[in-house]
Design an enzyme around this catalytic site. Structure first.
Site, PDB file in Angstrom:
ATOM      1  N   THR A  89      -2.675   1.139  -4.535  1.00 30.79           N
ATOM      2  CA  THR A  89      -3.196   2.205  -3.692  1.00 30.79           C
ATOM      3  C   THR A  89      -4.534   2.700  -4.212  1.00 30.79           C
ATOM      4  OG1 THR A  89      -2.746   4.444  -2.852  1.00 30.79           O
ATOM      5  CG2 THR A  89      -1.885   3.913  -5.027  1.00 30.79           C
ATOM      6  N   ASN A 113      -8.597  -1.570   4.323  1.00 30.06           N
ATOM      7  CA  ASN A 113      -8.709  -1.724   2.880  1.00 30.06           C
ATOM      8  C   ASN A 113      -7.626  -2.637   2.319  1.00 30.06           C
ATOM      9  OD1 ASN A 113      -6.841   0.373   3.587  1.00 30.06           O
ATOM     10  ND2 ASN A 113      -6.729   0.928   1.441  1.00 30.06           N
ATOM     11  N   ASP A 160       0.855  -1.181   0.000  1.00 23.02           N
ATOM     12  CA  ASP A 160       0.000   0.000   0.000  1.00 23.02           C
ATOM     13  C   ASP A 160       0.896   1.237   0.000  1.00 23.02           C
ATOM     14  OD1 ASP A 160      -2.334   1.578   0.265  1.00 23.02           O
ATOM     15  OD2 ASP A 160      -2.062   1.657   2.424  1.00 23.02           O
TER      16      ASP A 160
END
Length: 1137
Positions: A730, A875, A463
């Protein structure tokens, strides 16, 4: 002598009836069929059935964020208040609000855990052997197989049960949390798991939303609230949500309970950024009012309410149907590459076992073809034995040999491996270099089963926000009309310089400076929170307020303007207030905000000054602003923008335009019409924005730094040097992510970037054709036109051209899910080939499930490369669970990633030591452990096989039952366990500083077939030396103290058994010490010389003690056929008795 040995052993024929034989045959065949199926399934790496994951796939399919798949609609009655007493209403059934992430329940733990454990070949094999020993009269006791198996199964079950108990405890913390429901105009306290769809829920400041809610009202008069979605999309900045226009005044329990309304919305789907619905509000004696609902009205489970005292919302999605739950990838059993190698080796040793049993069974019946050998006078067969079918006797003999040689399969290896992994994981937790003083925490191991996988990683998926960066923006500099400003300027003078061949001090005009700073103060969506501290956002100590916004860039720009003397004071009654350099307050009426979107890549505001002047201020990416300003104004600013971009800063350009009243009236009318549209609202708004933001004047540009985490760039360089590919996944904007990739050295200045984004593909109807053209173009450039490299270098992709790929979520959806009428169905294969040839890949605007899709796509490619995912937000959970190894960052964005990961570290920089040092050592240690277990068991059981040639193939065991039971569990497991925990063949500092050492053990190098065959032949050689070395040393006669010659077979038999075992056992300890660096001895000397030396030493030592003779006499006195045996051996001396 050999004849005597065979006759003595011949007295041990197995007596078995025909009925027992058939029972054994049927049972064994059934077990063996199951074993074959399980072995095939597991050796091929096929997954077990996972109920939860299967249910989710059935309910929601493989739909991922960005896909336009809608499965019907649902109707939600707000507050369960029926619209009309006369209208019939059939209530729909919805799931409850429980969250389940655990794997077992108290009812299914035993069967499910046993099923998973018996999927292991060795466990299932020993279960079969144990059942055969129970059913059939075998030469060894069932305890020899049952006790080790029970020990292994019990230890593993306790470990896995404890880990699942921790998951149950985490689920209960969420499900049992307290919430407040509005019922009958009163607040009722309930547990979170008891929320039903349609309940009106009250949420207070700093509380987490317990389910997905439609925002109805808040304590704010304007019906807004601010939330942080750090646990969902990884962004800790504030996002503004809006209540339904007609319900904003219902801000009390009594008022909200009186609301009569229904909500029609889509069925649950995982996309966090999309929601389609409408609310119909019913009022007495009035027509129902319908309002559209979008993502700005939806409050997601897992988000946190900030800067708002309380809100009211109605539950629309609960429990496992919330967007957060749908983006949660169910936990599955991860298997390491080492475990797969173990299964392959087990199949080889199983074949060796079958071969041994077949050879012995065949030779037994060849030997018994002589009637005297088959039925000697002292061991006549019974009538029942004679009537037994010969085929059945052969089968039962085959089973007996299988049981006799079954210890070639190392059942205790699994429990030793489990202990090594569990105990070894503490070294990660104890590593002081991975301890972070800021959060006062170190590394955490959630799953110790994958330690060795840390040394085999090929792809790293990371990420960006909060993982590579600190998510903390800082204003660096700006330029106004080509003049660079790096320090604060005052009213009198300022410091600036221009870029170019001549460096000199200069300034822009005062009016242009003030216009630029006013644009920074006005063109944003920043809000102010007075006299309070917000998590993740730090204001200036001297200020009594804190800036909050959905974008950290905007906060950095407002703070930058404040540094230059212009301060934003907030928004009040649609008027924006700023304080200028003269400490005077200026008021601007905010008329319209043209919000940012990833296609336009810019935002604008329209304001009216006190004097009535209408101004449009716009800021955005240079590629978005330059085509919309006067061309002669671009060059002087472009120099600064390009230089800042190369330095890794995030750049934005600022422009303005003055509007006439007539122009504004037209824009106002068009905007209002577009906002009221229910169909194609986004397209109509985009067209108005495009017409409005034209013919502007460029003022200047800004440079903002998204501060990287400490040593993140050095870590990525080390991972590249170690042969790993790093991909950044991302949800952030492409420009932001691209700048970060340059800053952390994922992209170099020499990297040629290939883009597959909305910008390059376009939004037209031909976008799929255009995508196909780009894929073929990139494929030709990277694969077809590049000559193939020859050589034996591992991971040869490091030799390829330096290319980088950028793709966004929308384009990824087209690739993974092309439309039915698409002319090309091989998008995915071409795209994957392009990705694998690039040195770095950036995927931006990714939804959580899309991240998991990317990881799964790479994981399932040819060769099954080992993947690692690292992130810090909820996430990232799906991506973390999908990869072979999941790493969580203990960051500012909650602990969901850390809780669901296999390992958790405080900072991204700790990944370097975790992989290059710990991973390397864990792999080397466990590879030696596995090879050593197979080697020592072959060395142990080969003498048992050879002994059958000297006992008439009568299944006579060479070793005592206690030796058979304890050899693997105790006698030979502890030394190798100690080695596998403490061995350090290379210094840790050397491993960390020289990443290329990582490639020497990559691709499972130490558990390939070549080293496996070496260990196997070594075990066979040493087994032969032990057996025949002891055997031939007993060929010479011995003398007692009285001078009598002893050639008693019984004495030799006893010595042969014990000396063979002690040779094997002592050599195993010496081998572990010498081979593995504890002693400095040459490896060939260890492999070949040590067995011979031990045979001579131990036998001479044993023969010097005549206590063995007394033990032999005691043993043979109780044997009914001892006299006959000695007579056949040619030694009938009564002195032995």
């Amino acid at each position: 002598m050999r004849k005597g040995l065979m006759c003595a052993g011949g007295g041990l024929h197995t007596a078995m009836g025909a009925g027992d034989g058939w029972l054994a045959a049927v049972g064994f065949l059934g077990c063996w069929l199951s074993f074959a199926l399980v072995s095939l399934n597991y050796s091929l790496g096929l997954p077990a059935f996972d109920g939860a994951e299967k249910w989710i796939e059935e309910q929601h399919g493989e739909a991922c964020a960005g896909e336009e798949k809608r499965v019907g609609t649902r109707t939600v009655v707000v507050g369960h208040r029926t619209v009309s007493e006369t209208d019939a209403y059939v209530a729909q059934k919805f799931c409850d609000n429980r969250i389940v992430s655990s794997k077992y329940t108290i009812w299914n733990f035993l069967p499910k855990n046993l099923f998973e454990q018996f999927r292991r070949i060795a466990n299932f094999y020993f279960l079969i052997i144990f059942l055969v020993q129970v059913i059939v009269d075998t030469p060894t006791s069932p305890i020899t197989s049952g006790l080790p198996l029970f020990f292994v199964i019990t230890v593993t079950a306790i470990k896995q049960g404890y880990e699942d108990w921790l998951r149950h405890r985490a689920d209960n913390e969420v499900n049992k949390s307290t919430v407040f429901i509005v019922e009958n105009a009163k607040q009722v306290q309930k547990e979170s798991e008891k929320i039903k769809v349609g309940d009106i829920v009250e949420v207070k400041a700093d509380e987490t939303f317990p389910c997905d809610l439609i925002f109805l009202a808040s304590s704010s008069v304007d019906g807004t609230c601010y939330v942080t979605t750090a646990s969902l999309d990884g962004e800790s900045n504030f996002k503004t949500h809006y209540a339904v226009r007609d319900t904003t005044v219902l801000c009390t329990d009594e008022a909200i309970d009186a609301l009569t309304a229904t909500i029609e919305c889509e069925q649950p789907q995982p996309d966090l950024y999309k929601f389609v619905g409408r609310i119909i509000i019913y009022r007495s004696n009035q027509e129902p009012i319908a309002r559209s609902l979008g993502p700005e009205n939806l409050l997601l489970k897992g988000a946190t309410l900030k800067n708002t005292k309380k809100i009211y919302g109605v539950a629309v999605y609960t429990g496992m149907e919330t967007k957060m739950a749908l983006n949660y990838q169910g936990k599955s059993q991860k298997r390491s590459a080492v475990e797969k190698s173990i299964n392959a080796f087990l199949i080889v040793y199983l074949c060796i076992l079958l071969s041994k049993a077949t050879v012995c069974t065949t030779l037994k019946y060849v030997w018994q073809s002589n009637p005297f050998n088959d039925e000697p006078w002292y061991n006549e067969k019974t009538k029942k034995e004679r009537e037994t079918f010969k085929v059945l006797r052969m089968f039962t003999d085959f089973l007996s040999f299988m049981v006799l040689f079954n210890f070639i399969i190392p059942v205790s290896m699994y429990v030793t491996v489990e202990m090594q992994k569990f105990l070894g994981s503490f070294f990660i937790s104890w590593d002081k270099e991975m301890y972070d003083e800021e959060i006062k925490e170190g590394a955490l191991v959630n799953t110790s089963d994958l330690n060795e996988e840390l040394g085999q990683v090929e792809f790293v998926f990371t990420d960006k926000t909060g993982t590579l960066t600190e998510n903390s923006m800082e204003f660096i500099e700006c330029c106004i009309d080509g003049h660079k400003y790096k320090d604060c300027i005052s009213e009198v003078d300022g410091f600036s310089q221009t870029d170019g061949p001549l460096k000199y001090y200069g300034k822009a005009e005062k009016s242009r400076e003030e216009l630029f700073l006013r644009a920074l103060c006005l063109c944003h969506t920043v809000q102010i929170k007075e006299a309070d501290q917000v998590d993740g956002l730090i204001g200036h100590p001297e200020c009594k307020h804190t800036y909050i916004s959905s974008s950290p860039d905007e906060i950095a720009l407002v703070k930058g303007a404040e540094k230059y003397g212009f301060t934003f004071l907030g928004l009040e009654n649609d008027f924006m207030k700023i304080r200028n350099q003269k400490n005077e307050t200026e008021m601007y009426q905010l008329l319209h905000i043209l919000n940012f979107d990833p296609v336009r890549r810019r935002m604008s505001v329209i304001v009216r000054t006190i004097t009535g002047k209408l101004l449009l201020f716009c800021k955005g990416a240079d590629s978005s602003i330059f085509p919309r300003v006067q061309q002669e104004e671009i060059q002087q600013t472009k120099v600064h923008v390009d230089r800042n971009a190369m330095d890794g800063y995030r750049t934005l350009c600022v422009a303005f335009k003055e509007l006439t009243q007539k122009e504004y009236d037209k824009i106002d009318r068009q905007l209002n019409e577009a906002k009221m549209a229910l169909q194609d609202r986004e397209e109509k708004m985009a067209k108005v924005f495009e017409d409005t933001e034209a013919d502007m004047h460029l003022i200047g540009a800004t440079a903002v730094e998204d501060r990287l985490q400490e040593q993140s760039a050095e870590t990525i360089e080390a991972l590249h040097a170690a042969g790993m590919k790093v991909w950044v996944l991302t949800g952030d904007k492409m420009e932001t992510a691209k700048s970060t990739c340059y800053a952390c050295r994922l992209f170099q200045t020499s990297t040629e970037l290939l883009e597959l984004t909305v910008k390059t593909v376009g939004e037209s109807e031909r976008k799929e054709d255009r995508l196909h053209e780009l894929l073929l173009e990139y494929h030709k450039k990277l694969i077809q036109d590049v000559p193939k490299h020859r050589g034996g270098l591992k991971r040869s992709w490091t030799l390829s051209q330096d290319y980088g790929l950028i793709i966004d979520g929308s384009t990824l959806s087209l690739i993974l899910n092309p439309s039915q009428d698409s002319s090309s169905s091989n998008y995915k294969n071409i795209f994957l080939q392009i990705c694998l040839k690039c040195t770095a890949v950036l995927c931006c605007r990714m939804a959580p499930l899309q991240k998991a899709q990317i990881v799964r796509m790479v994981k399932n490619t040819k060769g099954s490369p080992i993947t690692l995912s690292i992130g810090d937000g909820a996430n990232d959970v799906s991506m973390i669970l999908e990869a072979h190894v999941g790493i969580g960052i203990k960051g500012k964005e909650g602990r969901q990633a850390a809780r669901n990961s296999d390992y958790a570290v405080p900072k991204f920089k700790h990944l370097r030591k975790l992989l290059l040092a710990h991973g390397h050592l864990y792999y080397v240690r466990i590879a030696h452990l596995v090879q050593y277990f197979f080697y020592k068991n072959l060395c142990f059981i080969l003498p048992q096989f050879l002994y059958q040639f000297f006992c008439g193939f009568s299944q006579q065991p060479l070793y005592d039952a206690a030796y058979l039971t304890m050899y693997n569990i105790c006698f030979t497991s502890l030394p190798i366990l100690a080695y596998s925990l403490l061995e350090q063949h290379i210094n840790i500092d050397t491993l960390t500083s020289d990443p290329q050492l990582y490639m020497k053990v990559s691709d499972n190098a130490m558990l390939q077939w070549r080293p496996f065959l070496y260990w196997t032949f070594l075990g066979a050689f040493e087994g032969l030396v032990f057996f025949f070395g002891v055997y031939f040393l007993f060929q010479n006669s011995s003398l007692e103290d009285n001078g009598k010659i002893l050639t008693a077979f019984g004495v030799r038999k006893l010595d042969l058994r014990n000396d063979c075992f002690h040779c094997v056992g002592v050599h195993r300890h010496s081998e572990a010490s010498i081979r593995y660096s504890i002693l400095d001895v040459d490896e060939p000397l260890c492999d070949m010389g040590l067995p011979c030396l031990l045979c001579v030493f131990l036998v001479l030592l044993g023969r010097s003690h005549l206590a063995f003779l007394e033990a032999a006499k005691n043993v043979f006195c109780i044997c009914p056929y001892a006299d006959f045996c000695f007579h056949v051996a040619g030694n009938n001396s009564p002195d032995l008795y």
